[in-house]
Design an enzyme around this catalytic site. Sequence first.
Site, PDB file in Angstrom:
ATOM      1  N   MET A  30      42.147  50.713  45.438  1.00 51.67           N
ATOM      2  CA  MET A  30      40.727  50.798  45.054  1.00 51.67           C
ATOM      3  C   MET A  30      40.603  50.648  43.537  1.00 51.67           C
ATOM      4  O   MET A  30      39.582  51.034  42.954  1.00 51.67           O
ATOM      5  CB  MET A  30      40.139  52.133  45.529  1.00 51.67           C
ATOM      6  CG  MET A  30      40.199  52.264  47.057  1.00 51.67           C
ATOM      7  SD  MET A  30      38.904  53.282  47.761  1.00 51.67           S
ATOM      8  CE  MET A  30      39.261  54.832  47.013  1.00 51.67           C
ATOM      9  N   ASN A  32      41.487  51.090  39.356  1.00 46.31           N
ATOM     10  CA  ASN A  32      41.801  52.167  38.411  1.00 46.31           C
ATOM     11  C   ASN A  32      43.318  52.428  38.458  1.00 46.31           C
ATOM     12  O   ASN A  32      43.771  53.548  38.667  1.00 46.31           O
ATOM     13  CB  ASN A  32      40.995  53.422  38.758  1.00 46.31           C
ATOM     14  CG  ASN A  32      41.026  54.455  37.646  1.00 46.31           C
ATOM     15  OD1 ASN A  32      41.276  54.139  36.481  1.00 46.31           O
ATOM     16  ND2 ASN A  32      40.812  55.698  37.998  1.00 46.31           N
ATOM     17  N   HIS A  34      47.274  52.904  38.077  1.00 50.02           N
ATOM     18  CA  HIS A  34      48.199  53.684  37.245  1.00 50.02           C
ATOM     19  C   HIS A  34      49.629  53.323  37.674  1.00 50.02           C
ATOM     20  O   HIS A  34      49.815  52.454  38.557  1.00 50.02           O
ATOM     21  CB  HIS A  34      47.917  55.184  37.380  1.00 50.02           C
ATOM     22  CG  HIS A  34      47.837  55.662  38.803  1.00 50.02           C
ATOM     23  ND1 HIS A  34      48.930  55.695  39.635  1.00 50.02           N
ATOM     24  CD2 HIS A  34      46.783  56.096  39.547  1.00 50.02           C
ATOM     25  CE1 HIS A  34      48.568  56.154  40.814  1.00 50.02           C
ATOM     26  NE2 HIS A  34      47.261  56.393  40.802  1.00 50.02           N
ATOM     27  N   HIS A  37      50.478  52.878  41.377  1.00 58.63           N
ATOM     28  CA  HIS A  37      50.121  51.596  41.999  1.00 58.63           C
ATOM     29  C   HIS A  37      51.131  50.508  41.592  1.00 58.63           C
ATOM     30  O   HIS A  37      51.515  49.669  42.397  1.00 58.63           O
ATOM     31  CB  HIS A  37      48.735  51.129  41.531  1.00 58.63           C
ATOM     32  CG  HIS A  37      47.608  52.014  41.960  1.00 58.63           C
ATOM     33  ND1 HIS A  37      46.916  52.817  41.089  1.00 58.63           N
ATOM     34  CD2 HIS A  37      47.044  52.204  43.179  1.00 58.63           C
ATOM     35  CE1 HIS A  37      45.966  53.462  41.742  1.00 58.63           C
ATOM     36  NE2 HIS A  37      46.020  53.120  43.001  1.00 58.63           N
ATOM     37  N   GLY A 149      51.617  54.230  49.101  1.00 57.29           N
ATOM     38  CA  GLY A 149      52.229  55.352  48.387  1.00 57.29           C
ATOM     39  C   GLY A 149      52.401  56.560  49.295  1.00 57.29           C
ATOM     40  O   GLY A 149      51.536  56.856  50.118  1.00 57.29           O
ATOM     41  N   GLN A 155      47.533  59.526  55.145  1.00 59.85           N
ATOM     42  CA  GLN A 155      47.038  58.142  55.224  1.00 59.85           C
ATOM     43  C   GLN A 155      48.149  57.211  55.714  1.00 59.85           C
ATOM     44  O   GLN A 155      47.945  56.355  56.576  1.00 59.85           O
ATOM     45  CB  GLN A 155      46.522  57.706  53.856  1.00 59.85           C
ATOM     46  CG  GLN A 155      46.282  56.220  53.723  1.00 59.85           C
ATOM     47  CD  GLN A 155      45.558  55.843  52.443  1.00 59.85           C
ATOM     48  OE1 GLN A 155      44.370  56.083  52.305  1.00 59.85           O
ATOM     49  NE2 GLN A 155      46.276  55.250  51.495  1.00 59.85           N
ATOM     50  N   SER A 187      47.632  60.023  40.154  1.00 56.30           N
ATOM     51  CA  SER A 187      46.470  59.755  40.999  1.00 56.30           C
ATOM     52  C   SER A 187      45.304  59.357  40.103  1.00 56.30           C
ATOM     53  O   SER A 187      45.197  59.844  38.967  1.00 56.30           O
ATOM     54  CB  SER A 187      46.106  61.041  41.747  1.00 56.30           C
ATOM     55  OG  SER A 187      44.806  60.936  42.280  1.00 56.30           O
ATOM     56  N   SER A 188      44.427  58.514  40.640  1.00 50.12           N
ATOM     57  CA  SER A 188      43.228  58.148  39.877  1.00 50.12           C
ATOM     58  C   SER A 188      42.403  59.396  39.589  1.00 50.12           C
ATOM     59  O   SER A 188      41.693  59.463  38.587  1.00 50.12           O
ATOM     60  CB  SER A 188      42.376  57.168  40.674  1.00 50.12           C
ATOM     61  OG  SER A 188      43.135  56.051  40.994  1.00 50.12           O
ATOM     62  N   ARG A 189      42.487  60.385  40.483  1.00 51.07           N
ATOM     63  CA  ARG A 189      41.694  61.605  40.295  1.00 51.07           C
ATOM     64  C   ARG A 189      42.152  62.447  39.103  1.00 51.07           C
ATOM     65  O   ARG A 189      41.414  63.311  38.649  1.00 51.07           O
ATOM     66  CB  ARG A 189      41.789  62.496  41.526  1.00 51.07           C
ATOM     67  CG  ARG A 189      41.023  61.948  42.685  1.00 51.07           C
ATOM     68  CD  ARG A 189      41.696  62.373  43.945  1.00 51.07           C
ATOM     69  NE  ARG A 189      41.123  61.679  45.066  1.00 51.07           N
ATOM     70  CZ  ARG A 189      40.445  62.268  46.024  1.00 51.07           C
ATOM     71  NH1 ARG A 189      40.264  63.559  45.995  1.00 51.07           N
ATOM     72  NH2 ARG A 189      39.969  61.571  47.019  1.00 51.07           N
TER      73      ARG A 189
HETATM   74  O1  PAF Z   1      44.793  54.647  49.140  1.00 50.12           O
HETATM   75  C1  PAF Z   1      43.813  53.968  48.790  1.00 50.12           C
HETATM   76  O2  PAF Z   1      43.644  53.617  47.627  1.00 50.12           O
HETATM   77  C2  PAF Z   1      42.780  53.556  49.847  1.00 50.12           C
HETATM   78  O3  PAF Z   1      42.601  54.558  50.801  1.00 50.12           O
HETATM   79  C3  PAF Z   1      43.117  52.210  50.509  1.00 50.12           C
HETATM   80  C4  PAF Z   1      44.413  52.261  51.293  1.00 50.12           C
HETATM   81  C5  PAF Z   1      43.200  51.123  49.450  1.00 50.12           C
HETATM   82  C6  PAF Z   1      41.995  51.825  51.497  1.00 50.12           C
HETATM   83  O4  PAF Z   1      40.775  51.699  50.858  1.00 50.12           O
END
Ligand code: PAF
Length: 284
Positions: A30, A32, A34, A37, A149, A155, A187-189
């Site tokens: 999504m 942003n 770091h 990613h 990740g 997830q 994390s982006s958060r």
């Molecule tokens: O982990 C994420 O960034 C999101 O949940 C993903 C897998 C890109 C789906 O939008």
Amino acid sequence: MITATEIKELREQIKTWRMQGLKIAFVPTMGNLHDGHLALVKAAHQHADKVVVSIFINPMQFGLSEDIDNYPKTHQQDKEKLISEKTDLLFLPSSKVIYPKGFTDNTFVEVPNISNLYCGKSRPGHFRGVATVVCKLFNLVQPDVACFGSKDYQQLQIIQTMVDDLSMPVDIIPVEIIREASGLAMSSRNGYLTAEEKQQAPVLYKTLQWLAKQLKSGDNSHNHHRLCQQATNIINKAGLTTDYINICHAYTLAESTPEDKNLVILASAFCGKARLIDNIRVDL
Ligand code: PAF
């Protein structure tokens, strides 16, 4: 790096690579971006000839009370980082491209049971949104492998279950959690944390490490509930607010029984405005 914003452009490029017999790896994000990613992009290069990354802030996975409009958009910086990691193609669709009818009327994919536990309990509908967009992105990119990740452990298990249940021809590659020097999972958060909260946040991982040590020591091994209660107290005393902390079976994510040998400890806690998640695998 090629940037495609439309499905037609993406499909034409994928078709060309397929005709050349090239293997394709995919990293959905999504944005942003770091180092966590970028570790996914590095892993993707090890498994394929071409690496496709998507940046799409998926409205379907945000709850009504969650502020999608304030989700950080850093496309220029993200592009520079992806170029430096030798990404071959960035897919950057608009919401209209992914959900032409609007996302509320879109067909959805829901992985039962596991989607309603832990983070799914706190964020109803979240994993339906994740599974649906990942399914759609897989159909568009048609990758041989996709990297996710391990920080988002639930997830990852949901995506793996979807792929198995629907016989999708893609290998899911889990990639290790990347941590700050303090142990805090990237994390982006983390961008929402104040300087003071950044000092407090590492207690989450430190407590998971403590819990893993307790499990491995054999003492208390029949008392998972009590251990989680102790861990909750440690985290809350340090100024965070625990959402959940559970010792689970590593693959089904059901609450562990004393017979289980492959475990994962899943945790989520609020630190100020940021809802942090983390986990640690424990094999006994
Ligand atoms: O982990 C994420 O960034 C999101 O949940 C993903 C897998 C890109 C789906 O939008």
